[in-house]
Design a protein around this motif. Structure first.
Motif, mmCIF file in Angstrom:
data_model
loop_
_atom_site.group_PDB
_atom_site.id
_atom_site.type_symbol
_atom_site.label_atom_id
_atom_site.label_comp_id
_atom_site.label_asym_id
_atom_site.label_seq_id
_atom_site.Cartn_x
_atom_site.Cartn_y
_atom_site.Cartn_z
ATOM 1 N N ILE A 467 -94.482 -58.280 -6.576
ATOM 2 C CA ILE A 467 -95.775 -57.894 -6.015
ATOM 3 C C ILE A 467 -95.492 -57.013 -4.805
ATOM 4 O O ILE A 467 -94.426 -57.108 -4.195
ATOM 5 C CB ILE A 467 -96.605 -59.134 -5.611
ATOM 6 C CG1 ILE A 467 -98.072 -58.757 -5.344
ATOM 7 C CG2 ILE A 467 -95.985 -59.851 -4.427
ATOM 8 C CD1 ILE A 467 -98.994 -59.939 -5.192
ATOM 9 N N GLY A 468 -96.439 -56.163 -4.453
ATOM 10 C CA GLY A 468 -96.334 -55.356 -3.243
ATOM 11 C C GLY A 468 -97.116 -56.015 -2.114
ATOM 12 O O GLY A 468 -98.346 -56.011 -2.137
ATOM 13 N N LEU A 469 -96.414 -56.601 -1.155
ATOM 14 C CA LEU A 469 -97.037 -57.261 -0.007
ATOM 15 C C LEU A 469 -97.111 -56.284 1.166
ATOM 16 O O LEU A 469 -96.381 -55.297 1.203
ATOM 17 C CB LEU A 469 -96.229 -58.496 0.387
ATOM 18 C CG LEU A 469 -96.020 -59.537 -0.719
ATOM 19 C CD1 LEU A 469 -94.917 -60.517 -0.322
ATOM 20 C CD2 LEU A 469 -97.310 -60.260 -1.029
ATOM 21 N N ASN A 470 -97.970 -56.583 2.137
ATOM 22 C CA ASN A 470 -98.039 -55.695 3.301
ATOM 23 C C ASN A 470 -98.290 -56.449 4.597
ATOM 24 O O ASN A 470 -98.860 -55.912 5.542
ATOM 25 C CB ASN A 470 -99.121 -54.629 3.098
ATOM 26 C CG ASN A 470 -100.515 -55.202 2.990
ATOM 27 O OD1 ASN A 470 -100.715 -56.275 2.434
ATOM 28 N ND2 ASN A 470 -101.499 -54.489 3.530
ATOM 29 N N THR A 471 -97.827 -57.692 4.641
ATOM 30 C CA THR A 471 -97.933 -58.493 5.847
ATOM 31 C C THR A 471 -96.857 -59.571 5.806
ATOM 32 O O THR A 471 -96.319 -59.881 4.737
ATOM 33 C CB THR A 471 -99.328 -59.139 5.957
ATOM 34 O OG1 THR A 471 -99.340 -60.050 7.053
ATOM 35 C CG2 THR A 471 -99.675 -59.914 4.692
ATOM 36 N N TYR A 472 -96.554 -60.140 6.958
ATOM 37 C CA TYR A 472 -95.537 -61.194 7.017
ATOM 38 C C TYR A 472 -96.106 -62.564 6.674
ATOM 39 O O TYR A 472 -95.368 -63.517 6.423
ATOM 40 C CB TYR A 472 -94.922 -61.233 8.417
ATOM 41 C CG TYR A 472 -93.540 -61.848 8.461
ATOM 42 C CD1 TYR A 472 -92.440 -61.157 7.945
ATOM 43 C CD2 TYR A 472 -93.330 -63.104 9.008
ATOM 44 C CE1 TYR A 472 -91.172 -61.708 7.975
ATOM 45 C CE2 TYR A 472 -92.053 -63.664 9.054
ATOM 46 C CZ TYR A 472 -90.974 -62.961 8.530
ATOM 47 O OH TYR A 472 -89.727 -63.514 8.556
ATOM 48 N N LYS A 473 -97.418 -62.674 6.642
ATOM 49 C CA LYS A 473 -98.078 -63.959 6.399
ATOM 50 C C LYS A 473 -97.590 -64.656 5.126
ATOM 51 O O LYS A 473 -97.364 -65.868 5.124
ATOM 52 C CB LYS A 473 -99.582 -63.730 6.324
ATOM 53 C CG LYS A 473 -100.406 -64.982 6.160
ATOM 54 C CD LYS A 473 -100.689 -65.653 7.473
ATOM 55 C CE LYS A 473 -101.701 -66.770 7.301
ATOM 56 N NZ LYS A 473 -102.062 -67.397 8.566
ATOM 57 N N PRO A 474 -97.410 -63.936 4.004
ATOM 58 C CA PRO A 474 -96.982 -64.610 2.758
ATOM 59 C C PRO A 474 -95.614 -65.275 2.843
ATOM 60 O O PRO A 474 -95.279 -66.105 1.988
ATOM 61 C CB PRO A 474 -96.982 -63.481 1.724
ATOM 62 C CG PRO A 474 -97.874 -62.445 2.283
ATOM 63 C CD PRO A 474 -97.710 -62.513 3.765
ATOM 64 N N TRP A 488 -92.189 -55.287 -0.230
ATOM 65 C CA TRP A 488 -93.022 -55.108 0.954
ATOM 66 C C TRP A 488 -93.361 -53.632 1.138
ATOM 67 O O TRP A 488 -92.509 -52.762 0.954
ATOM 68 C CB TRP A 488 -92.327 -55.630 2.210
ATOM 69 C CG TRP A 488 -92.848 -56.970 2.630
ATOM 70 C CD1 TRP A 488 -93.932 -57.236 3.414
ATOM 71 C CD2 TRP A 488 -92.313 -58.243 2.268
ATOM 72 N NE1 TRP A 488 -94.119 -58.594 3.557
ATOM 73 C CE2 TRP A 488 -93.132 -59.238 2.867
ATOM 74 C CE3 TRP A 488 -91.236 -58.658 1.489
ATOM 75 C CZ2 TRP A 488 -92.900 -60.595 2.722
ATOM 76 C CZ3 TRP A 488 -90.995 -60.009 1.338
ATOM 77 C CH2 TRP A 488 -91.816 -60.963 1.945
ATOM 78 N N ASN A 489 -94.613 -53.394 1.495
ATOM 79 C CA ASN A 489 -95.088 -52.047 1.776
ATOM 80 C C ASN A 489 -95.039 -51.790 3.278
ATOM 81 O O ASN A 489 -95.675 -52.520 4.053
ATOM 82 C CB ASN A 489 -96.530 -51.866 1.299
ATOM 83 C CG ASN A 489 -96.679 -52.018 -0.201
ATOM 84 O OD1 ASN A 489 -95.702 -52.192 -0.930
ATOM 85 N ND2 ASN A 489 -97.918 -51.945 -0.678
ATOM 86 N N THR A 495 -84.394 -57.082 8.911
ATOM 87 C CA THR A 495 -83.321 -57.904 9.472
ATOM 88 C C THR A 495 -83.848 -59.310 9.776
ATOM 89 O O THR A 495 -83.206 -60.320 9.446
ATOM 90 C CB THR A 495 -82.761 -57.263 10.755
ATOM 91 O OG1 THR A 495 -82.288 -55.944 10.444
ATOM 92 C CG2 THR A 495 -81.625 -58.092 11.333
ATOM 93 N N LYS A 496 -85.022 -59.376 10.375
ATOM 94 C CA LYS A 496 -85.660 -60.664 10.652
ATOM 95 C C LYS A 496 -85.948 -61.414 9.345
ATOM 96 O O LYS A 496 -85.686 -62.625 9.237
ATOM 97 C CB LYS A 496 -86.961 -60.435 11.429
ATOM 98 C CG LYS A 496 -87.817 -61.675 11.597
ATOM 99 C CD LYS A 496 -89.161 -61.318 12.220
ATOM 100 C CE LYS A 496 -90.087 -62.525 12.262
ATOM 101 N NZ LYS A 496 -91.428 -62.183 12.798
ATOM 102 N N LEU A 497 -86.474 -60.695 8.350
ATOM 103 C CA LEU A 497 -86.806 -61.326 7.082
ATOM 104 C C LEU A 497 -85.560 -61.913 6.422
ATOM 105 O O LEU A 497 -85.585 -63.050 5.922
ATOM 106 C CB LEU A 497 -87.459 -60.300 6.149
ATOM 107 C CG LEU A 497 -87.831 -60.797 4.757
ATOM 108 C CD1 LEU A 497 -88.915 -61.872 4.834
ATOM 109 C CD2 LEU A 497 -88.321 -59.630 3.885
ATOM 110 N N HIS A 498 -84.471 -61.177 6.434
ATOM 111 C CA HIS A 498 -83.240 -61.647 5.791
ATOM 112 C C HIS A 498 -82.654 -62.849 6.529
ATOM 113 O O HIS A 498 -82.087 -63.760 5.901
ATOM 114 C CB HIS A 498 -82.220 -60.511 5.752
ATOM 115 C CG HIS A 498 -81.050 -60.785 4.852
ATOM 116 N ND1 HIS A 498 -81.180 -61.224 3.559
ATOM 117 C CD2 HIS A 498 -79.707 -60.684 5.078
ATOM 118 C CE1 HIS A 498 -79.982 -61.383 3.013
ATOM 119 N NE2 HIS A 498 -79.074 -61.070 3.923
ATOM 120 N N LYS A 499 -82.816 -62.872 7.831
ATOM 121 C CA LYS A 499 -82.314 -63.999 8.609
ATOM 122 C C LYS A 499 -83.101 -65.272 8.273
ATOM 123 O O LYS A 499 -82.528 -66.359 8.172
ATOM 124 C CB LYS A 499 -82.437 -63.679 10.096
ATOM 125 C CG LYS A 499 -81.780 -64.700 11.014
ATOM 126 C CD LYS A 499 -81.836 -64.244 12.467
ATOM 127 C CE LYS A 499 -81.010 -62.991 12.683
ATOM 128 N NZ LYS A 499 -80.956 -62.602 14.113
#
Length: 814
Positions: A467-474, A488-489, A495-499
């Protein structure tokens, strides 16, 4: 209906079984496919009784299908104009949008009627009609009887006509379509814009989209092919399945005896020696012929395609295809074909994909809807990886007459139709069930996401769902966790997401959204967010972007600094009709500025920024042109895969510039900011690793417009009444140099075995209808599109403009 699954009963048979395929495909007992292209009648507006057999359509327009009724215009700011809030632009109050869906008259009702004769020999056969797509809310009638409906304009569908057909007589197929206002965020097209077929089948036959072909085991020297074939009918039969090589040679076959009462799925496994892998560079395609045999006679033949390939998405090393890492160098693509609209055309699709391939693109995201089968077939044959996307909207509203109104009753039907239709395409690597869905914010919405993912896995267990997301909430509410691969769009903090989620496979489902107008340069060349000008254009320095977006430089750095990412899908490969950000509320603006290639197919400067990154070609692209005011300061930028280059103006060196990874706008481009214009020549010399001259690009000051130069696309054209030849029109001076400020109006004339189809110039503000035989050039260029007839031979295109020397090109169709 009784269903059962039959495992293969017989050993794999080799070439000797070819005797069972000796019946000709033209045998009257086998399926016959009739393409319904010509002879349609069309009228815009609702017509009482237009479905009836005896309705008088003599005054209706005769058209060919595929057909887009709205592309002929006229453009008008009031077409589908409505007030809305675009939160991505930081808006707090509604604003009137005038060009969001292209300013074209796609709303309203349209009727199509098609007369066709059903021969008396068809008695006892089944007759189906297949639509690859019809925009939208289709209602289908045969001889006045309602057959069925399908509201989502992007879904392929079919209906059984058998019970209502008149054999030995004339029959009338009628189709009512209705596009509602506020139904789309871009130009959707209008009408029967994809192909239509009649298919005669025997009573027992292979079902619509009836094969599912996978390659579960590929190893050195051998490949396993698993084929599940659904058969409809009654009785005892044999299924012969033949596999053909990319060169057309029969390789292996297998036969299975089965019984059917209603429908049955027959499963076979066949081994192929030394399979040739489908890859982005070598897209090897195999063919399967599935033959139903009764009393030693072939009664039905169904053709499918597939490819041997294996892939995986990793959480730490991106995407791997056939055992090696392949970065996804992708673009998002809307479905319109620029000046010819949404109507499917093979040569126009092929040209789009060829230009993208030359840029180094290897992947397509079909934003934000199912593409045409023709598009996917070309992706298979040309070596593109595809994200096949189903929806732009779920239940929560984006546009009031959008998919939210269909969600409850149609989401499963539409999604399964997409999956069943497309599951054999080797190009497809992921199913996408949405784009920037508003449900991603909800606490319980993960359950909806899971239900869609489950449907995908149920139909096809071999591909991940995204899916194409566009916020960090999910990330926090369990929504993103439902998807096999996360997109992500316009997100930048990977880097934060991978951590936080080191085990997730992630890619950029939309990136950049840099805006530019081909040929226009603002010499105040610095990054500008949501910048607007009185001329409604965007600078070609590739430094301007809407509020939610960024430049290529920033996007490249994000990918390079987060090598675990699988890649990106740039928004967009081509300009498209509608969504003219950043000029959403200005008029006239009727098409986007996002493309790496303009609406009529001319690459912009930004195209070469991606080409230097995505290919091994020696790229040394210099911008801007060299026609300015004497003494004006003109920044010179170079998009190149050389690390260093030297700039000369009329032989005078402006020094060597080198890429600098510590400065974002010098990391991926070379820049000379303080260059003083003087007429003559600029030369950029690319330097190799040893500092030696390796390649040079020269840009010269052009004189006054003198002549018209025509450059025809090299692709051959077929005399089939459909193929298009694309001819670039250039305004040049006496020396043949393009005049970069020229806006001369040119006039087109076509003689011989073809006709003028359309023209475009890449200017998002040009309101001249695309089918007009005149067109203003936009910064020295435009493109004419010439359509072949069904007679092979010469087609002569002549282009004139006032006192300029005219241009002529002779095209040959075969």
């Amino acid at each position: 209906m009784k269903r059962k699954q039959i495992k293969q009963l017989s050993l794999v048979l080799i070439v000797q079984l070819l005797i069972w395929s000796s019946c000709s495909l033209k045998d009257s007992n086998q399926r016959q496919v009739l393409h319904l292209k010509k002879g349609w009648k069309f009228i815009k507006g609702d017509q009482a009784g237009a479905e009836s057999y005896a309705f008088d359509d003599a005054q209706w327009e005769q058209v060919d299908v595929p057909h887009d009724w709205a592309i002929y215009g006229p453009f008008d700011k009031n077409n589908d104009a409505y007030e809305t809030i675009v939160t991505q632009d930081g808006e707090k109050v509604p604003k009137l949008r005038t060009g969001r869906t292209g300013g074209l008259p796609h709303m309203g009702v349209g009727w199509y009627r098609k007369n066709f004769h059903v021969p008396s020999e068809a008695k006892g056969k089944k007759l189906f009609v297949e639509f690859d797509g019809a925009m939208s809310h289709s209602k289908v009638y045969l001889n006045g009887t309602f057959i069925g409906e399908w509201p989502y304009g992007y879904t392929s569908f079919h209906f059984d006509l058998t019970d209502h057909v008149k054999t030995g007589e004339e029959n009338v197929l009628a189709v009512r379509l209705e596009n509602k206002p506020k139904m789309s965020r871009w130009y959707p097209g209008a009408g029967i814009y994809r192909n239509v077929r009649l298919v005669y089948k025997p009573q027992t036959h292979i079902a619509h989209w009836g094969t599912y072909i996978t390659t579960p085991d590929i190893k050195q020297g051998e490949g396993t092919v698993n084929i599940k074939t659904k058969v409809n009918g009654n009785g005892h039969y044999k299924l012969l399945t033949e596999i053909y090589s990319p060169q057309g040679e029969l390789l292996k076959s297998g036969a299975t005896v089965f019984s059917v009462q209603g429908d049955v799925e027959v499963e076979q496994t066949i081994q192929v020696d030394e399979p040739e892998l489908w890859d982005v560079e070598t897209p090897r395609l195999y063919k399967v012929l599935s033959k139903v045999i009764h009393n030693n006679q072939v009664i039905d033949v169904y053709e499918s395609g597939f490819g041997f390939r294996h892939f995986t998405f990793t959480s730490d090393d991106g995407f791997h295809l056939n055992g090696r890492r392949v970065p996804l160098q992708g673009v998002c693509m809307h479905h319109d074909l620029g000046p010819i609209g949404a109507a499917v055309n093979h040569s126009a699709i092929r040209r789009q994909l060829r230009l993208l391939k030359e840029m180094g693109c290897n992947a397509i995201r079909t934003a934000h809807n199912p593409p045409s089968p023709d598009y996917l077939a070309m992706c298979d044959s040309m070596g593109f990886l595809v994200i096949d996307e189903a929806f732009d909207q779920w239940k929560i509203i984006k546009v009031v007459n959008g998919y939210n109104n269909l969600w409850d009753d149609w989401r499963e039907k539409d999604l399964k139709a997409l999956l069943h239709r497309d599951k054999n395409h080797p190009s497809i690597i992921m199913w996408s069930v949405g784009n920037e869905i508003s449900e991603q914010y909800g606490k319980e919405s993960w359950k909806i996401a899971k239900s869609l993912v489950d449907i995908c896995h149920e139909v096809d267990s071999t591909r991940p769902v995204t899916i194409g997301l566009n916020t960090y909430k999910p990330v926090k509410n369990n929504f993103a966790n439902q998807f096999d691969v996360k997109g992500w769009n316009y997100y930048l903090d990977y880097t934060k997401l991978h951590k936080e989620r080191p085990n997730w496979a992630v890619y950029a489902s939309e990136s950049q959204s840099t805006v530019s107008s081909r040929g226009f340069y603002d010499t105040d060349a610095r990054p500008k967010r949501h910048y607007r000008r009185d001329n409604l254009q965007c600078s070609s320095y590739a430094l301007e972007f809407p509020g939610w977006a960024n430049t290529p430089d920033v996007g490249f750095a994000v990918l390079d600094d987060n090598p675990y990412l699988a890649g990106e899908f740039v928004w967009t490969g081509f300009d498209y009709l509608g969504e003219p950000s950043p000029y959403n509320i200005e008029w006239p603006t009727r098409s986007s500025y996002f493309g790496l290639i303009d609406l009529c197919g001319i690459p912009k400067d930004i195209y070469y920024m991606y080409q230097q990154r995505w290919t091994d070609k020696e790229v040394l692209h210099v911008l801007p042109h060299w026609n300015w005011e004497e003494g004006q300061n003109v920044p010179v930028h170079v998009f190149t895969n050389y690390d260093s280059a030297e700039l000369f103006v009329n032989g005078k060196s402006y020094g060597v510039q080198s890429k600098d990874s510590s400065e974002i706008y010098r990391r991926y481009r070379l820049v000379w900011n303080d260059v003083i214009f003087e007429p003559g020549t600029i030369e950029v010399v690319g330097l190799d690793k040893n500092g030696q001259a390796a390649k040079a690009t020269i840009v010269e000051t052009a004189g006054e417009p003198y002549a018209i130069n025509l450059i025809a696309d090299k692709a051959p054209v077929k005399a089939n009444g459909e193929d298009l030849a694309f001819v670039e029109v250039q305004i040049v001076d006496k020396e043949g140099r393009i005049c970069p400020w020229a806006n001369n109006e040119v006039h087109f004339k076509v003689e011989g075995n073809g006709k003028f189809r359309a023209a475009g110039n890449g200017d998002a503000t040009d309101l001249e209808p695309f089918h007009s035989v005149k067109r203003k050039c936009f910064y020295g260029k435009c493109v004419a599109m010439v359509q072949t007839s069904e007679l092979a031979g010469e087609i002569i295109l002549s282009v004139s403009s006032g006192n300029l020397k005219s241009g002529e090109v002779i095209l040959k169709s075969h």
